[in-house]
Scaffold this motif. Sequence first.
Motif, mmCIF file in Angstrom:
data_model
loop_
_atom_site.group_PDB
_atom_site.id
_atom_site.type_symbol
_atom_site.label_atom_id
_atom_site.label_comp_id
_atom_site.label_asym_id
_atom_site.label_seq_id
_atom_site.Cartn_x
_atom_site.Cartn_y
_atom_site.Cartn_z
ATOM 1 N N TRP A 315 0.859 -1.181 0.000
ATOM 2 C CA TRP A 315 0.000 0.000 0.000
ATOM 3 C C TRP A 315 0.897 1.232 0.000
ATOM 4 O O TRP A 315 1.938 1.262 0.657
ATOM 5 N N LEU A 316 0.471 2.275 -0.717
ATOM 6 C CA LEU A 316 1.279 3.477 -0.891
ATOM 7 C C LEU A 316 0.588 4.692 -0.286
ATOM 8 O O LEU A 316 -0.637 4.817 -0.344
ATOM 9 N N GLY A 317 1.393 5.588 0.267
ATOM 10 C CA GLY A 317 0.880 6.843 0.797
ATOM 11 C C GLY A 317 1.931 7.928 0.685
ATOM 12 O O GLY A 317 3.131 7.657 0.749
ATOM 13 N N LEU A 372 -4.135 2.024 -7.300
ATOM 14 C CA LEU A 372 -3.554 3.272 -7.798
ATOM 15 C C LEU A 372 -3.232 3.165 -9.281
ATOM 16 O O LEU A 372 -3.533 4.075 -10.071
ATOM 17 N N ALA A 373 -2.643 2.043 -9.693
ATOM 18 C CA ALA A 373 -2.301 1.844 -11.102
ATOM 19 C C ALA A 373 -3.544 1.833 -11.981
ATOM 20 O O ALA A 373 -3.547 2.374 -13.093
ATOM 21 N N ALA A 374 -4.624 1.227 -11.462
ATOM 22 C CA ALA A 374 -5.868 1.181 -12.235
ATOM 23 C C ALA A 374 -6.452 2.579 -12.399
ATOM 24 O O ALA A 374 -6.966 2.929 -13.476
ATOM 25 N N GLU A 375 -6.380 3.399 -11.355
ATOM 26 C CA GLU A 375 -6.876 4.768 -11.445
ATOM 27 C C GLU A 375 -6.089 5.575 -12.472
ATOM 28 O O GLU A 375 -6.658 6.332 -13.271
ATOM 29 N N ILE A 376 -4.778 5.410 -12.460
ATOM 30 C CA ILE A 376 -3.941 6.151 -13.409
ATOM 31 C C ILE A 376 -4.206 5.674 -14.830
ATOM 32 O O ILE A 376 -4.287 6.467 -15.781
ATOM 33 N N GLY A 402 13.954 8.052 -0.454
ATOM 34 C CA GLY A 402 14.065 9.466 -0.119
ATOM 35 C C GLY A 402 13.039 9.950 0.879
ATOM 36 O O GLY A 402 12.951 11.157 1.158
ATOM 37 N N SER A 403 12.230 9.026 1.425
ATOM 38 C CA SER A 403 11.250 9.326 2.493
ATOM 39 C C SER A 403 10.129 10.254 2.050
ATOM 40 O O SER A 403 9.507 10.916 2.884
ATOM 41 N N VAL A 404 9.850 10.310 0.739
ATOM 42 C CA VAL A 404 8.701 11.085 0.275
ATOM 43 C C VAL A 404 7.554 10.167 -0.125
ATOM 44 O O VAL A 404 6.475 10.636 -0.483
ATOM 45 N N LEU A 405 7.783 8.864 -0.055
ATOM 46 C CA LEU A 405 6.750 7.877 -0.298
ATOM 47 C C LEU A 405 6.760 6.888 0.855
ATOM 48 O O LEU A 405 7.813 6.383 1.236
ATOM 49 N N HIS A 406 5.580 6.631 1.433
ATOM 50 C CA HIS A 406 5.466 5.716 2.566
ATOM 51 C C HIS A 406 4.794 4.430 2.098
ATOM 52 O O HIS A 406 3.730 4.462 1.470
#
Length: 508
Positions: A315-317, A372-376, A402-406
């Motif tokens: 899961w991505l945030g 997320l990929a399906a939405e894009i 780089g700590s900009v994606l969790h």
Amino acid sequence: MTAADPQAESYDAVPYESRPLRPTHPEHLAVTARLAGLVPPDTATCRVLEIGCATGGNLLPMAVSLPDATFVGVDVSPEQIAAGERLRRELGLDRVTLRAASIADERFAPGSFDYVVCHGVWAWVPPAAQQAILATCAHVLTPNGVPYVSYNTYPGWHLRSLMREMLLFHTRGVGAPRERIRASREFVAFLEHTVGGGDTAFARFVGEEARLLAKASDTYVFHEHLETDNRPVPFREFVAGAAAHGLAFLGEAVEDDPLAERPDVAAFLQQHAPDPIERGQYLDYLQNRAFRRSLLCRAEAPRAAAGDEAIAALWLGSAMRPERDEPDLRGDTVEAFVGPGGQRLSIGHPWLKLAFAALGRRWPESVPFAQLAAEIAATRGGAPTADERAELLAALRQCHRGSVLHLQTGAGCARRSGGSRPLASGLARWMAARGDRVTSLRHELVELRPIDRLLLTLLDGTRDRGALAIALRRAAEADGAALPDGAERALPRSLDVLGVASMLLSAD
């Protein structure tokens, strides 16, 4: 060690700051393990042991964010355990157990824990205790479990050991811990005044250490420089010691090897360090590393080849949002994305821009990569090619470094909106009532504005928004806090701040 030994007494006299450490959270450990090719235990119902838990400042917030998991904390300091136990009972965290004991004296069943956390302990205890920690990890670990062990390391601690040696000598006749700290700070100031402005390597070292210690807490000064035990170890020796207990190096909890991405460094490592342990040791030399947060696993645990494809199962945030109000998300224009902490990210690839825009709208909630990929794909009018998918996953992996994606293994419990009756955890309300720094549901300390702190104390899930506005106005009047636009306007803004700060639970 026993509860009455000098080490226990020193931690009672100068308690170590007990706070949430994001790299130790089971979710972070599980994600790092997956990226390293291991399939770790489910964090939702996991069993966690923390060695050296102090007052539970790291363990208790874990229990809040993972309510169906089980936690045990062990520490040699009876006073700190007693303080943690009082808070545990007040919060009703029945799945947490805190024990005042040495890990060498504890007897746990084999395979009784999925994750073991040992932060700020291993390098600061005698060799026998170090062996007991590793032996405990090997004994209690489930087949795919993950221990986390932090430690001071060389080469970074070679020079730092010189400062420790000088401070130990200067305070050799001082008994009381607080007096030793005061005397140490005075000596460091004198040392900097005397030689710190010079052009020699020693003068530069003194200046750097003086600046570090000036910003450091008394706890850091005492336990890093004045304790009897502080035994840094080269990375390769720590790994060898773990291997003697049947444990293998899995990776670092925080990927902080930026030099490894340089072409010249990569070429050197490919030639001279085919083994990952040798590679890690060279990187420590190149960066003068002084501290490691290493993850281990059973030597026999099955591991797949590590790769970017592992992200597709997570899961991505992200809190990054487009800087412009109307960014070009579908074209090749490079757009700036900014985070709440001032982070900046420049993105030109349409797939990546659309991904971060979608994640920023949801933050702090996460979304599965497949969704997320399906939405894009729906926005772009088609699924990515194999090359585009690989490029996207590689870019996301770099953003995670780089700590900009969790990344998470599941949805988590933080919510963007508090619903009709906003709710915060009992721990967050307890901390907000006592100060501005509060632990978020993402296991990080967040500094709140006075108005947000006041509102947070009211979020027990019993008030709708009308009642909250009334209660907030009364709380502000009692606290002397200003509400220039009135409570009715301050309330939604403050709730939005708390939502972005990962303070809100689902109450509806």
